[in-house]
Design a protein around this motif. Structure first.
Motif, PDB file in Angstrom:
ATOM      1  N   VAL A 135       0.837  -1.208   0.000  1.00 26.97           N
ATOM      2  CA  VAL A 135       0.000   0.000   0.000  1.00 26.97           C
ATOM      3  C   VAL A 135       0.871   1.257   0.000  1.00 26.97           C
ATOM      4  O   VAL A 135       0.642   2.204  -0.771  1.00 26.97           O
ATOM      5  N   LEU A 136       1.889   1.280   0.859  1.00 27.81           N
ATOM      6  CA  LEU A 136       2.766   2.445   0.945  1.00 27.81           C
ATOM      7  C   LEU A 136       3.522   2.675  -0.357  1.00 27.81           C
ATOM      8  O   LEU A 136       3.664   3.814  -0.816  1.00 27.81           O
ATOM      9  N   THR A 137       4.007   1.609  -0.963  1.00 24.97           N
ATOM     10  CA  THR A 137       4.788   1.739  -2.194  1.00 24.97           C
ATOM     11  C   THR A 137       3.945   2.284  -3.333  1.00 24.97           C
ATOM     12  O   THR A 137       4.358   3.201  -4.045  1.00 24.97           O
ATOM     13  N   VAL A 138       2.751   1.736  -3.505  1.00 25.66           N
ATOM     14  CA  VAL A 138       1.881   2.200  -4.591  1.00 25.66           C
ATOM     15  C   VAL A 138       1.485   3.657  -4.374  1.00 25.66           C
ATOM     16  O   VAL A 138       1.524   4.477  -5.310  1.00 25.66           O
ATOM     17  N   ALA A 139       1.110   4.013  -3.145  1.00 36.56           N
ATOM     18  CA  ALA A 139       0.712   5.400  -2.865  1.00 36.56           C
ATOM     19  C   ALA A 139       1.872   6.356  -3.073  1.00 36.56           C
ATOM     20  O   ALA A 139       1.695   7.448  -3.638  1.00 36.56           O
ATOM     21  N   ALA A 140       3.068   5.972  -2.642  1.00 38.27           N
ATOM     22  CA  ALA A 140       4.228   6.850  -2.781  1.00 38.27           C
ATOM     23  C   ALA A 140       4.625   7.032  -4.240  1.00 38.27           C
ATOM     24  O   ALA A 140       4.971   8.144  -4.671  1.00 38.27           O
ATOM     25  N   LEU A 141       4.594   5.956  -5.011  1.00 40.63           N
ATOM     26  CA  LEU A 141       4.925   6.070  -6.428  1.00 40.63           C
ATOM     27  C   LEU A 141       3.940   6.971  -7.157  1.00 40.63           C
ATOM     28  O   LEU A 141       4.320   7.802  -7.989  1.00 40.63           O
ATOM     29  N   GLY A 142       2.655   6.812  -6.845  1.00 41.64           N
ATOM     30  CA  GLY A 142       1.653   7.670  -7.472  1.00 41.64           C
ATOM     31  C   GLY A 142       1.861   9.131  -7.131  1.00 41.64           C
ATOM     32  O   GLY A 142       1.782  10.013  -8.007  1.00 41.64           O
ATOM     33  N   PHE A 143       2.166   9.414  -5.866  1.00 41.94           N
ATOM     34  CA  PHE A 143       2.391  10.806  -5.466  1.00 41.94           C
ATOM     35  C   PHE A 143       3.620  11.388  -6.147  1.00 41.94           C
ATOM     36  O   PHE A 143       3.596  12.526  -6.621  1.00 41.94           O
ATOM     37  N   SER A 144       4.708  10.628  -6.205  1.00 40.23           N
ATOM     38  CA  SER A 144       5.934  11.153  -6.814  1.00 40.23           C
ATOM     39  C   SER A 144       5.751  11.419  -8.306  1.00 40.23           C
ATOM     40  O   SER A 144       6.354  12.345  -8.857  1.00 40.23           O
ATOM     41  N   LEU A 145       4.903  10.632  -8.976  1.00 41.38           N
ATOM     42  CA  LEU A 145       4.619  10.895 -10.384  1.00 41.38           C
ATOM     43  C   LEU A 145       3.876  12.218 -10.566  1.00 41.38           C
ATOM     44  O   LEU A 145       4.194  13.002 -11.467  1.00 41.38           O
ATOM     45  N   VAL A 146       2.889  12.466  -9.705  1.00 41.08           N
ATOM     46  CA  VAL A 146       2.165  13.741  -9.782  1.00 41.08           C
ATOM     47  C   VAL A 146       3.101  14.898  -9.475  1.00 41.08           C
ATOM     48  O   VAL A 146       3.063  15.942 -10.145  1.00 41.08           O
ATOM     49  N   TYR A 147       3.959  14.730  -8.480  1.00 39.04           N
ATOM     50  CA  TYR A 147       4.887  15.802  -8.128  1.00 39.04           C
ATOM     51  C   TYR A 147       5.844  16.094  -9.283  1.00 39.04           C
ATOM     52  O   TYR A 147       6.130  17.252  -9.596  1.00 39.04           O
ATOM     53  N   ALA A 148       6.369  15.047  -9.920  1.00 34.78           N
ATOM     54  CA  ALA A 148       7.286  15.250 -11.041  1.00 34.78           C
ATOM     55  C   ALA A 148       6.611  16.025 -12.165  1.00 34.78           C
ATOM     56  O   ALA A 148       7.227  16.902 -12.796  1.00 34.78           O
ATOM     57  N   TRP A 149       5.338  15.718 -12.429  1.00 32.67           N
ATOM     58  CA  TRP A 149       4.594  16.487 -13.448  1.00 32.67           C
ATOM     59  C   TRP A 149       4.442  17.937 -13.019  1.00 32.67           C
ATOM     60  O   TRP A 149       4.614  18.857 -13.819  1.00 32.67           O
ATOM     61  N   TRP A 150       4.107  18.150 -11.743  1.00 30.56           N
ATOM     62  CA  TRP A 150       3.916  19.517 -11.244  1.00 30.56           C
ATOM     63  C   TRP A 150       5.200  20.345 -11.386  1.00 30.56           C
ATOM     64  O   TRP A 150       5.157  21.502 -11.787  1.00 30.56           O
ATOM     65  N   PHE A 151       6.334  19.749 -11.086  1.00 28.36           N
ATOM     66  CA  PHE A 151       7.592  20.491 -11.087  1.00 28.36           C
ATOM     67  C   PHE A 151       8.206  20.625 -12.480  1.00 28.36           C
ATOM     68  O   PHE A 151       9.174  21.354 -12.663  1.00 28.36           O
ATOM     69  N   GLU A 152       7.662  19.941 -13.449  1.00 26.67           N
ATOM     70  CA  GLU A 152       8.257  19.884 -14.789  1.00 26.67           C
ATOM     71  C   GLU A 152       8.577  21.255 -15.392  1.00 26.67           C
ATOM     72  O   GLU A 152       9.669  21.440 -15.957  1.00 26.67           O
ATOM     73  N   PRO A 153       7.695  22.276 -15.329  1.00 32.20           N
ATOM     74  CA  PRO A 153       8.066  23.572 -15.903  1.00 32.20           C
ATOM     75  C   PRO A 153       9.318  24.175 -15.270  1.00 32.20           C
ATOM     76  O   PRO A 153      10.172  24.720 -15.962  1.00 32.20           O
ATOM     77  N   ALA A 154       9.425  24.079 -13.949  1.00 36.44           N
ATOM     78  CA  ALA A 154      10.585  24.663 -13.262  1.00 36.44           C
ATOM     79  C   ALA A 154      11.857  23.863 -13.502  1.00 36.44           C
ATOM     80  O   ALA A 154      12.965  24.405 -13.434  1.00 36.44           O
ATOM     81  N   ALA A 155      11.718  22.555 -13.790  1.00 35.11           N
ATOM     82  CA  ALA A 155      12.905  21.718 -13.985  1.00 35.11           C
ATOM     83  C   ALA A 155      13.749  22.199 -15.153  1.00 35.11           C
ATOM     84  O   ALA A 155      14.974  22.029 -15.156  1.00 35.11           O
TER      85      ALA A 155
END
Length: 324
Positions: A137-157
């Motif tokens: 449960v923790l792994t799936v939730a964490a992977l999903g969150f990190s994917l959303v975060y990576a998309w969010w930060f993409e313009p600044a990257a």
């Protein structure tokens, strides 16, 4: 014993584990899901403004057009891009502490483990099912969150890079690996200490004791850094490790000396960098290019997963061999 008969205790333990820890699992999913939703809503506007300003078509981040447009974007989103990653990097530690330490410590502290061990499932199956169910449960939730975060930060990257700021710990695989390590470390300390609150505090301190040396000592040395002289066309997305000035005689100039010189030039109405370049002062740096992001992620997350596996194995061994 047939396979069907052997599977029944496992299914029963999965149901018990879900009943015992469903509130904790739902809490983790709710926290990560809520934060991911907030990032997604905020990111829609940020991505739209990134395209509207033409930053997606301005070419190299070191180019004049990109540098001219970036301040308009930074005025609107600079605060969120600066502080949100720094706050979120503590999230895996907190989730690992609250999810891992009480998992076994609460049962050992209250004595309910004795009842569980007399119901035909055995110590080994009891601890393995608990660990596996919550870890998934923790792994799936964490992977999903990190994917959303990576998309969010993409313009600044494209301007800031992903190595030299807090976003490195929140995106990619390291976020999930840190959370899994915190969970496994919490389980181990809960098994050893048998006091939930004390185990939670020890888990937080243990995670800091592991994460800080990895970030400060291992990460900069995963690959040999590049040394270059700063000048026109410098890539701003790299992770700067050290910077220094070299004087006209080819020797390094101390930071205090350079600051005093720059202050005198500014007081005299002279543009410091133009004067320094004209008088053969040069600024150098060692840095890690942003293109090494995934290499760094794989190496560091691999180390964290190995440590997590060692903690989990030690907890299982202690439960099976030593716990009473």
């Amino acid at each position: 014993m047939s396979a069907v008969t052997a599977a029944r205790p496992v299914r029963g333990m999965l149901w018990v584990a879900w009943r015992q820890h469903r509130m904790m699992a739902a809490g983790v999913v709710a926290v990560l899901g809520g934060l991911a939703l907030a990032l997604f809503v905020h990111g829609l506007g940020m991505h739209a403004d990134f395209v509207r300003l033409g930053l997606d078509r301005c070419g190299s981040p070191a180019g004049g057009r990109c540098q001219a447009l970036e301040p308009f974007f930074d005025d609107q989103y600079g605060g969120a891009l600066l502080y949100w990653p720094r706050l979120l990097l503590f999230l895996p530690m907190l989730i690992g502490m609250f999810a891992g330490a009480p998992l076994v410590a609460r049962e050992l502290e209250s004595g309910t483990f004795r009842f569980a061990w007399t119901q035909g499932c055995g110590r080994l199956r009891w601890i393995l099912v608990k660990l596996a169910a919550i870890a998934v449960v923790l792994t799936v939730a964490a992977l999903g969150f990190s994917l959303v975060y990576a998309w969010w930060f993409e313009p600044a990257a494209s301007f800031q890079g992903r190595l030299g700021n807090g976003t490195y710990e929140v995106s990619g695989l390291v976020f999930t690996a840190r959370l899994v390590l915190g969970f496994a470390l919490g389980v181990l300390l809960g098994v050893l200490i048998r006091r939930t609150i004390v185990a939670m505090a020890a888990t937080l301190l243990g995670q800091l004791a592991i994460s800080l040396p990895l970030a400060l000592v291992l990460r900069p040395r995963i690959e040999r850094p590049i040394t270059t002289r700063l000048g026109p066309g410098h890539d701003p997305t790299g992770w700067t490790l050290h910077q220094w000035w070299v004087g006209p005689d080819g020797h390094r100039v101390g930071r205090a000396t350079m600051s005093a010189l720059a202050n005198r030039l500014e007081v005299g109405g002279v543009e410091p960098y133009r004067w320094l370049a004209a008088h053969h002062y040069a600024q150098w740096e060692t840095y890690q290019p942003d293109g090494r992001f995934w290499t760094f992620q794989l190496v560091e997350s691999g180390c964290l997963v190995v440590l997590a596996g060692a903690c989990a194995a030690a907890a299982v061994w202690w439960i099976v061999r030593k716990a009473t």
